[in-house]
Design an enzyme around this catalytic site. Structure first.
Site, PDB file in Angstrom:
ATOM      1  N   LYS A  53     -16.890 -11.077  98.179  1.00  0.00           N
ATOM      2  CA  LYS A  53     -17.188  -9.738  98.696  1.00  0.00           C
ATOM      3  C   LYS A  53     -16.395  -8.678  97.943  1.00  0.00           C
ATOM      4  O   LYS A  53     -16.921  -7.605  97.613  1.00  0.00           O
ATOM      5  CB  LYS A  53     -16.913  -9.694 100.208  1.00  0.00           C
ATOM      6  CG  LYS A  53     -17.938 -10.523 101.005  1.00  0.00           C
ATOM      7  CD  LYS A  53     -17.523 -10.845 102.442  1.00  0.00           C
ATOM      8  CE  LYS A  53     -18.567 -11.804 103.050  1.00  0.00           C
ATOM      9  NZ  LYS A  53     -18.229 -12.244 104.424  1.00  0.00           N
ATOM     10  N   GLN A  97     -13.283 -11.232 108.133  1.00  0.00           N
ATOM     11  CA  GLN A  97     -13.953 -12.499 107.834  1.00  0.00           C
ATOM     12  C   GLN A  97     -13.909 -13.418 109.061  1.00  0.00           C
ATOM     13  O   GLN A  97     -12.858 -13.630 109.649  1.00  0.00           O
ATOM     14  CB  GLN A  97     -13.255 -13.173 106.637  1.00  0.00           C
ATOM     15  CG  GLN A  97     -13.929 -14.454 106.189  1.00  0.00           C
ATOM     16  CD  GLN A  97     -15.335 -14.232 105.638  1.00  0.00           C
ATOM     17  OE1 GLN A  97     -15.586 -13.267 104.914  1.00  0.00           O
ATOM     18  NE2 GLN A  97     -16.263 -15.103 106.007  1.00  0.00           N
ATOM     19  N   ASP A 120     -20.072  -4.796 108.585  1.00  0.00           N
ATOM     20  CA  ASP A 120     -20.535  -6.169 108.793  1.00  0.00           C
ATOM     21  C   ASP A 120     -21.418  -6.258 110.046  1.00  0.00           C
ATOM     22  O   ASP A 120     -22.007  -7.303 110.327  1.00  0.00           O
ATOM     23  CB  ASP A 120     -19.326  -7.104 108.922  1.00  0.00           C
ATOM     24  CG  ASP A 120     -19.633  -8.521 108.457  1.00  0.00           C
ATOM     25  OD1 ASP A 120     -20.581  -8.698 107.671  1.00  0.00           O
ATOM     26  OD2 ASP A 120     -18.919  -9.447 108.897  1.00  0.00           O
TER      27      ASP A 120
END
Lengths: 284, 284
Positions: A53, A97, A120
């Site tokens: 990412k 994450q 996200d």
């Protein structure tokens, strides 16, 4: 024999468009978009994902901010770090994450991300905004949004078609169902308690597999001509769909790897560009 | 011939239990739970609904606070009034009667209700909390939660059964789908773009009609022995289901009126009791 949906190509086109957006933002405000990646612990897969990412965000001209916290961090410590990023005007997108270590209250951490920086798409506000079709409220969860982008890239008609989503996670199955519904598909959500799954999948014009079990979806279940999207990624690069026999029947199918994954990543980067533009008042 | 699901009886049992909860809260803290009803304009149906909600809350020993705003009120005016109720510790639950006049930004008004007082379950946080199964985060939208209570009262098995929800509104269809999914049903969401609706309804063990069109769901669509819930309420006390022929085939069916409506109201009152207990730290 199905045609492959090439997620790498679609993802790369999206990233190329992001690079242009970054240029426009820098030209307008002199500020580079910044994505902060928060990793708690050192799970090898998570280390790889966060690195990818960061690499992709930098490749399109963004800044990336690497935040790493010890696996033993408490919920309060993680929340405090995320809250600091939330308050930092130089950070435009925050990715936490997942999964985080079990002892950390994942939901509390996610909810610390303000919806404006929730690139996200994991907060309740983002899920609600996407579910209720509220423009500009949060961001879609990246994997299901990536799947919609992939279907669009191959001009898959969704309106009035039957879609079956296998899996009901907050990150994939549930937002996937809401996004397909927003595109006017008739959506069925299946899961571990579903009886006679094969017969239900056989009704589907579009199947999305998101179960996390290698080769779980059998080829014989697929209606001839259906579109098959495999969001699974199991040990040994194996998807949730038994690829070969499914590809015999489907009209379009995603490979694993190289299908859903690259588009998911591109959506995250694209959200970061959009979030930056909104925060800085730049019209892209 | 189907057995009727008696929403009045189930609702009254819930209200009786609420009266006990109110007594327990008053005994513990000396404070009566208070539900504020906010009505914007003077739509006759909305006037009736808010009056019923106040009457029922008072009948179980709660205070009710009637807030009425002119139809011409701006979004800012409505938001300011709701924000004042949000800040008032004597108010434990806030109901904004919908629909609000078209010129008012309904979503902004709803989101002004803090999730702790969102007893009507309309905020994004409540929807997300219910969708993701987060205990204590917001409240379920009252009508779909009432339907689940009604199904429970008649011991309708949901796990592994096929449920079809017709309608996809933020207040009914979408939260209904999420609640049935939480009970392990395999859920299909249908809507105006669904093709061959009759064939899809025919697969359902449980059908929830929430379309707002009189007698839209035909009796011939119903699988023999299915459970039919009619959440419609159209002009002339007519539901969304063509009752007589559907009742011929169903095993259980809700009447209109006297089915879903009274349970919906009881859920609102029950949420207000729960919200008060949580805000005052009383364990019920």
């Amino acid at each position: 024999m199905a045609m492959l949906m090439d997620g790498r190509a679609v993802g790369q086109r999206m990233l190329d468009a992001c690079a242009e957006k970054v240029k426009a933002i820098v030209a307008a405000r002199g500020t580079r978009p910044c994505l902060a990646t928060v990793l708690v612990g050192d799970d090898p897969a998570s280390v790889t994902y966060t690195r990818m990412k960061r690499t992709r965000s930098e490749a399109v001209g963004m800044r990336s901010l690497k935040v790493e916290l010890a696996a033993a961090s408490t919920t309060e410590e993680v929340v405090a770090r995320v809250a600091a990023l939330a308050a930092d005007p130089a950070v435009h997108g925050i990715l936490v994450q997942h999964p985080v270590p079990r002892h950390v209250d994942e939901r509390r951490v996610f909810e610390t991300v303000p919806s404006a920086k929730d690139v996200d798409g994991l907060t309740l506000t983002s899920f609600g905004g996407v579910s209720f079709g509220l423009p500009g409220v949060g961001y879609g969860s990246c994997t299901p949004e990536g799947i919609v982008r992939l279907l669009d890239a191959y001009q898959v008609e969704l309106s009035g078609r039957r879609a079956v989503v296998i899996g009901r996670s907050p990150i994939l199955g549930k937002p996937m169902a809401m996004m397909l519904l927003a595109r006017d598909a008739t959506v069925t959500i299946c899961h571990s308690r579903t009886r006679d799954l094969g017969a239900i999948v056989a009704e589907a014009d579009v199947v999305v597999a998101a179960v996390g079990k290698a080769r779980f979806v059998q080829g014989a279940w697929i209606k001839p001509g259906a579109v098959v999207v495999d969001a699974g990624y199991n040990a040994g690069n194996i998807g949730d769909v038994d690829f070969e026999p499914a590809a015999e029947r489907a009209s379009l199918i995603t490979p694993v790897p190289g299908g859903v994954g690259p588009v998911t990543l591109a959506v995250l980067i694209d959200h970061t560009a959009t979030a930056t533009a909104r925060q800085l008042g730049v019209t892209l």
